[in-house]
Design a protein around this motif. Structure first.
Motif: not given
Length: 394
Positions: A99, A377, A90-91
C-alpha cells in the motif's frame, strides 16, 4: 487532525476542465497558452477551466521562480497543488498487499507491506482495512498530513472489469467474479477503483511517468507473468471485454512449451518466472526453487542457465515487435520485477525486436524502467486519481 476519507467531487467536471487539469498534472507546470496548445483548446476555454480549479485549490498560478530576470518578465505558470488531496493505492499479490499513500501528483508519501494470511476475499479485505489505517496513521504521526483522502485504487492481476469494479478472474488469488470495488468501499469508506495491475501501472506511466505527453505507447511488464498495457490515441485500452494487450499469450514458438492458457509457445510459457525456473531445472538438473535462485545460477555462469534467459529475451523481443507492428507506438516501456535479470537478456530482446519489427515499426523507442514493487501500488493510486478527475474514466 489525521487525514480522513471525505466525500468530495472534482469541481466543474466537464471534459474541458478534466483535459486542462490532466495536461497540467502530467506535463506542467505550464503557461496558459502552452496549456491551450497541448490540450487542443482555445485560450478562452483554458481560462474558463482554470478559474474554478484555482478557486477550489487544485491549481495555483505564479511566476516561474527559475526564470532568469535577463529574459524579461517571468512567465506565470499553472501548476497542480499536490498537497490539496491524498489518495491510497494497494497492489494485491498472492502473498501480500503493498500500500501507498500519495498526494494529488501521485508522489508516494508513505508505503507499507502487509502479508496475506489467506487469499479468501474476506481475509484480504481485513488486511486491506488494516493497511489503510496504518497508512493514514503514519501519514499523520510522521508527516503531519491533514489533507482529505479522496479515493482508493486497488490493482489485481488477471481479468478485471474496471467499469463494474469486479475481479472476473485472478489466477494468483484464485478469485472469480468478486465485486471488489463494492466490498472495499464498504470496508474502507472511500470511493474505490479496481483495475488490472498492468493497466494501473500504465495509467501511472501515462500521467506521471515515461508516457507523459505521448499519444501512443505500451508498457510491457516482465515477472511472474508477461503483461502489456496499451495507450492508443491518449486512452488506456481495456478492450470490449476488459482484456487487451495480452502479450504474454502471443505465440512466438508453435513448437514451444505448453502454456497454462492451453496453447503452446506463448511468450509467458518461455519468459515468465515460473517457466524460467522450470527450464533451468530441466537444463541443469539442479533443484532450483524460485526466480532468485535461477537468477543467481545464471549469474554464476552455470551451463544451460544463461541460455534459458537468452531464449526468454528473444521471446519478449518478438512479443514487443508484435505490439509495434500492430499499433505503431511511439515508445515501449519495459518494466516489472523480472528486470533484475535484464543484463542476461537485454541484447536478445533488442535483436529479436529489430528482426521481427516491420519497416518503420523498428524505430519505436524501447525504454527500460526498473521500478520498485511499490510502483504497482502507485499505479493503483493513479487510477483513483484518474477516476476522481475524469468522469469519463473507464
Amino acid at each position: 487532525m489525521s487525514p480522513t476519507p471525505r466525500a468530495e467531487t472534482f469541481p466543474v467536471n466537464t471534459p474541458a476542465t478534466a483535459q486542462v487539469f490532466t495536461t497540467v498534472l502530467s506535463q506542467g507546470p505550464l503557461p496558459r497558452l502552452e496549456v491551450a496548445r497541448r490540450a487542443g483548446l482555445s485560450p478562452a476555454a483554458v481560462t474558463k477551466a482554470v478559474r474554478p480549479l484555482i478557486e477550489a485549490g487544485y491549481l495555483t498560478e505564479g511566476a516561474d521562480e527559475d526564470a532568469r530576470p535577463a529574459l524579461g518578465r517571468p512567465a506565470h505558470l499553472v501548476r497542480v497543488a499536490g498537497g490539496r488531496a491524498l489518495f491510497l493505492g494497494v497492489k494485491v499479490t498472492g502473498d501480500e498487499a503493498i500500500g501507498v499513500l500519495t498526494d494529488l501528483c501521485c508522489r508516494i508519501r508513505v508505503a507499507r507491506h502487509l502479508p496475506l494470511p489467506d487469499r479468501e476475499p474476506r481475509a484480504v479485505l481485513a488486511v486491506l482495512a488494516d493497511l489503510v489505517q496504518q497508512l493514514l496513521a503514519e501519514a499523520q504521526d510522521t508527516l503531519g498530513l491533514t489533507a482529505p483522502v479522496l479515493g482508493l485504487g486497488i490493482a489485481v492481476s488477471g481479468d478485471v472489469d474496471r467499469a463494474e469494479g469486479v475481479v472476473r478472474y485472478s489466477p494468483f488469488l484464485e478469485w472469480r467474479d468478486i465485486p471488489l470495488a463494492e466490498l472495499a468501499s464498504m470496508t474502507c469508506g472511500l470511493p474505490v477503483t479496481v483495475d488490472n495491475d498492468v493497466r494501473a501501472l500504465t495509467v501511472a506511466e501515462q500521467w506521471f511517468g515515461a508516457g507523459a505527453g505521448l499519444s501512443d505507447f505500451a508498457v510491457v511488464t516482465v515477472g511472474a507473468g508477461i503483461g502489456c498495457g496499451l495507450v492508443v490515441h491518449g486512452r488506456v485500452v481495456a478492450g470490449a471485454h476488459g482484456v487487451a494487450g495480452e502479450i504474454g499469450h502471443v505465440t512466438v514458438d508453435p513448437a514451444g512449451p505448453p502454456c497454462h492458457c492451453g496453447n503452446r509457445g506463448c511468450v509467458e510459457a518461455i519468459a515468465g518466472e515460473a517457466a524460467i525456473v522450470r527450464q533451468i531445472r530441466e537444463a541443469t538438473g539442479a533443484e532450483v526453487t524460485d526466480a532468485e535462485a535461477a537468477l543467481a545460477m545464471a549469474h554464476r555462469g552455470v551451463a544451460g542457465a544463461r541460455e534459458v534467459y537468452a531464449r526468454a529475451g528473444a521471446a519478449i523481443g518478438r512479443g514487443i515487435a508484435t505490439v509495434a507492428n500492430l499499433l505503431g507506438p511511439e515508445r515501449v516501456i519495459i518494466s516489472g520485477e523480472g528486470l533484475t535479470a535484464y543484463d542476461l537478456f537485454a541484447e536478445q530482446i533488442r535483436n529479436a525486436f529489430v528482426a521481427a519489427a516491420f519497416g518503420s515499426a523498428a524505430r519505436c523507442d524501447v525504454l527500460t524502467r526498473p521500478l520498485p514493487f511499490e510502483e504497482w501500488a502507485r499505479g493503483a493510486a493513479a487510477t483513483a486519481i484518474q477516476s476522481f478527475v475524469r468522469a469519463d474514466a473507464p
